[in-house]
Design a protein around this motif. Sequence first.
Motif, PDB file in Angstrom:
ATOM      1  N   THR A  84     -17.818  40.040  27.276  1.00 35.50           N
ATOM      2  CA  THR A  84     -16.976  40.313  26.115  1.00 35.50           C
ATOM      3  C   THR A  84     -17.621  41.331  25.187  1.00 35.50           C
ATOM      4  OG1 THR A  84     -16.065  38.070  26.236  1.00 35.50           O
ATOM      5  CG2 THR A  84     -15.784  39.246  24.167  1.00 35.50           C
ATOM      6  N   GLU A  85     -18.904  41.149  24.907  1.00 32.40           N
ATOM      7  CA  GLU A  85     -19.577  42.054  23.976  1.00 32.40           C
ATOM      8  C   GLU A  85     -19.839  43.411  24.600  1.00 32.40           C
ATOM      9  OE1 GLU A  85     -22.810  40.574  21.720  1.00 32.40           O
ATOM     10  OE2 GLU A  85     -21.802  38.686  21.202  1.00 32.40           O
ATOM     11  N   ASN A 114     -17.198  37.558  20.082  1.00 30.81           N
ATOM     12  CA  ASN A 114     -16.459  36.295  20.110  1.00 30.81           C
ATOM     13  C   ASN A 114     -17.339  35.183  19.541  1.00 30.81           C
ATOM     14  OD1 ASN A 114     -14.894  34.085  20.600  1.00 30.81           O
ATOM     15  ND2 ASN A 114     -14.768  34.357  22.811  1.00 30.81           N
ATOM     16  N   LEU A 115     -17.097  34.817  18.299  1.00 30.32           N
ATOM     17  CA  LEU A 115     -17.876  33.751  17.663  1.00 30.32           C
ATOM     18  C   LEU A 115     -17.266  32.370  17.896  1.00 30.32           C
ATOM     19  CD1 LEU A 115     -18.997  35.160  14.186  1.00 30.32           C
ATOM     20  CD2 LEU A 115     -20.234  35.143  16.351  1.00 30.32           C
ATOM     21  N   VAL A 136     -15.929  51.532  27.276  1.00 28.59           N
ATOM     22  CA  VAL A 136     -15.166  51.125  26.098  1.00 28.59           C
ATOM     23  C   VAL A 136     -16.057  50.429  25.069  1.00 28.59           C
ATOM     24  CG1 VAL A 136     -13.034  50.914  27.420  1.00 28.59           C
ATOM     25  CG2 VAL A 136     -14.469  48.900  27.091  1.00 28.59           C
ATOM     26  N   GLY A 137     -17.193  49.900  25.510  1.00 33.14           N
ATOM     27  CA  GLY A 137     -18.111  49.270  24.572  1.00 33.14           C
ATOM     28  C   GLY A 137     -19.050  50.251  23.907  1.00 33.14           C
ATOM     29  N   TRP A 145     -27.983  42.264  26.320  1.00 33.98           N
ATOM     30  CA  TRP A 145     -26.648  42.510  26.868  1.00 33.98           C
ATOM     31  C   TRP A 145     -26.691  42.882  28.353  1.00 33.98           C
ATOM     32  CZ3 TRP A 145     -28.210  43.572  22.001  1.00 33.98           C
ATOM     33  CH2 TRP A 145     -27.481  43.006  20.957  1.00 33.98           C
ATOM     34  N   HIS A 146     -27.673  42.296  29.054  1.00 35.86           N
ATOM     35  CA  HIS A 146     -27.811  42.490  30.498  1.00 35.86           C
ATOM     36  C   HIS A 146     -27.652  41.126  31.163  1.00 35.86           C
ATOM     37  CE1 HIS A 146     -29.582  43.297  34.433  1.00 35.86           C
ATOM     38  NE2 HIS A 146     -29.468  44.586  34.181  1.00 35.86           N
TER      39      HIS A 146
END
Length: 327
Positions: free
Chosen positions: A28-29, A35-36, A169-170, A235-236
């Motif tokens: 998601t991130e 997303n909390l 997109v991120g 983020w991996h």
Amino acid sequence: METFGLTLAAILLAGAPLVLATLGETLTEKAGIINLSLDGSILLAAMTAFAISSTFDNPWLGVLGGMAVGAAIAGILGVIGIYLGQSQLAVGFILTLLSRDLAYFLGHSFSRQPGPDLGLWIIPGIGSIPLIGPVFGSQSPVVYMGLAAIFGCWWWMYRTEGGMRLRAVGESPRAAFGRGIRVRLVRLSYCLAGGALVGMAGAAYSLAVKTGWGRPQGCEGAGWIALAIVIFGGWHPVRAALGAFFFAGLQVSGIYLQEIFPSIPAPVFQVAPFPMMILTLLAVNMGRMGWIQDIVRRHPFLKSFSKGWSIEAPAALGQDFDPKKGL
């Protein structure tokens, strides 16, 4: 050797749901959405999975129900945050509180009731192999699903065109839009996919790790830890999974330490993994500090190590994108 193998098996089981939730949030991130709602989503998915399993006497229907709940909550966040342009952080925080209260309210009739679980999968032929047998010979299905999800997420993110679009997109949604990528749709898709993995994590808690439903269920706070582990893992997916197993190792070691030091109150060992994880997160992020970067510049041999564990968030994380505003 057998005791060590059983300890590793316990760590894999305790860490599997956290791995699933962490991988879901990583997806998601990576798409630029925060997303909390994880903590509430895990609780509501755990309740839903157990309720469906008990009603239909089929735990796999429960897993699907938990995934549907996680995807639905993430979908609400996606629509409001992506298409309506509202604060992702505020919406996610409200959703986690709402989902938590709904889980306890709707699940009251299932509290402390017996129900089915996912059982164990036995891999024939490896049970007698030292170390491997105790660890992998007879495990919960969520362990194998978690390990498969690690490889699957890594392969998708870094070896496929879909993964390239996800990272695009991120990092730079406007550049991605200029190349014909439907940024909002891609973001919503990965929001839903990540939410489904989070829902699977909730189902894993109530159908495998701590079978049943009640208050407390045992997975309270897991969502917040997953959010921290995403940062810990840079983020991996592989690093994030290692972080999840590290936290699970702290939890399991607390059980053993409680037996070794019975004079120390039990809550100390139950709470200890949380500050330890925070301290580890701070240590990992020290690389951003100026004086640490100066040391790395003065000693070139440290550069290879620092690059191997770089902590860089997606550049567009949490940022809105409106295609009507043009390039």
